[in-house]
Design a protein around this motif. Sequence first.
Motif, PDB file in Angstrom:
ATOM      1  N   UNK A 179       2.195   4.096  -3.744  1.00 43.75           N
ATOM      2  CA  UNK A 179       2.693   4.002  -5.120  1.00 43.75           C
ATOM      3  C   UNK A 179       2.922   5.396  -5.695  1.00 43.75           C
ATOM      4  N   UNK A 180       1.987   6.315  -5.437  1.00 46.53           N
ATOM      5  CA  UNK A 180       2.118   7.686  -5.932  1.00 46.53           C
ATOM      6  C   UNK A 180       3.355   8.364  -5.355  1.00 46.53           C
ATOM      7  N   UNK A 181       3.557   8.207  -4.058  1.00 42.23           N
ATOM      8  CA  UNK A 181       4.705   8.836  -3.409  1.00 42.23           C
ATOM      9  C   UNK A 181       6.018   8.283  -3.945  1.00 42.23           C
ATOM     10  N   UNK A 182       6.119   6.966  -4.033  1.00 42.15           N
ATOM     11  CA  UNK A 182       7.369   6.362  -4.505  1.00 42.15           C
ATOM     12  C   UNK A 182       7.624   6.697  -5.972  1.00 42.15           C
ATOM     13  N   UNK A 183       6.566   6.743  -6.776  1.00 40.00           N
ATOM     14  CA  UNK A 183       6.736   7.110  -8.184  1.00 40.00           C
ATOM     15  C   UNK A 183       7.239   8.537  -8.324  1.00 40.00           C
ATOM     16  N   UNK A 210       4.837  -0.900   7.574  1.00 39.08           N
ATOM     17  CA  UNK A 210       6.253  -1.012   7.222  1.00 39.08           C
ATOM     18  C   UNK A 210       6.445  -2.037   6.120  1.00 39.08           C
ATOM     19  N   UNK A 211       5.728  -3.149   6.223  1.00 41.60           N
ATOM     20  CA  UNK A 211       5.837  -4.188   5.210  1.00 41.60           C
ATOM     21  C   UNK A 211       5.392  -3.732   3.840  1.00 41.60           C
ATOM     22  N   UNK A 212       4.446  -2.802   3.801  1.00 34.12           N
ATOM     23  CA  UNK A 212       4.002  -2.249   2.525  1.00 34.12           C
ATOM     24  C   UNK A 212       5.058  -1.351   1.901  1.00 34.12           C
ATOM     25  N   UNK A 213       5.888  -0.733   2.749  1.00 34.07           N
ATOM     26  CA  UNK A 213       6.901   0.183   2.248  1.00 34.07           C
ATOM     27  C   UNK A 213       6.804   1.585   2.796  1.00 34.07           C
TER      28      UNK A 213
END
Length: 289
Positions: A179-183, A210-213
């Motif tokens: 979440x931190x990386x994508x944000x 992979x399923x997590x993103x």
Amino acid sequence: MRRTMLFLPGNSPKMITNGGVLGADSIIFDLEDAVAPSEKDAARVLVREALKNIDFNGCEIIVRINSLDTPFWKEDLEEIIPLKPDVIMPTKVNDATYICELDKEISRIEENKYMHRGSTKLIPLIETAKGIENSYKIALASKRIEALYLGAEDLTADFGCSRTKEGKEIDYARGRLLCAARAAGIDAYDTPFTDIEDLKGLEKDSYYAKGMGYTGKAVIHPSHVEIVNKIFSPTEKEILYAQEILKAIEDGKKAGKGAVSLHGKMIDAPIVERAKRTLSVAEKIRGGV
């Protein structure tokens, strides 16, 4: 493109020499955990000479340096930065001040060696509870940062729990770091699966990440490279569906439609972006990028 990042001990001439033919997108020359304190100087010189003299067949070159709480990290940078590795991987990153100090030292070396300031990129290794909780601030601490990478072995030691194949003990950390990386608008890379012989377990763990993103996964043995590469590559079905999505959007525009559906499902902006990303990755794989 980084589906796989393969760790190679910085004090192993044979493994370093073969690094470019093992199939990984990125190879990580490890100056930290894989190298005993008495061998740090020799490993640093070996990696330096390898970067000078060996063709790694287009593999991205990452060097994992020693932690800032050791006496080795500045020497690592002094020897390695002038050879222009693609990425430096700092270890045991707990907070943004760590990155700021590292950035300052790298900038000094780049300036002294007449290198373009900011050319050296970073992928911080997050492997402590404090680092996980500070991961968003770490991700924003420097423009050099391209991704965050989760290290579960040291993390579970910090937690005081056992590292299991199922990985339930790191579920929160995986989610928090992702979440931190994508944000922050950057990639996230998953921890290695450490049982070298359990290839079924590796598949399960890789599909889960992979399923997590997660963008890709680090590996510690060449036998894991092919499996992880395959899992983190788009399937033919995914590629065809992505192509259908973009065609449907284009046809909708030509017809003056404000909303477009495909197979009974409305196509919105996130779906379009995911399709574009799928085709971009597929194109990079075909082009060997």
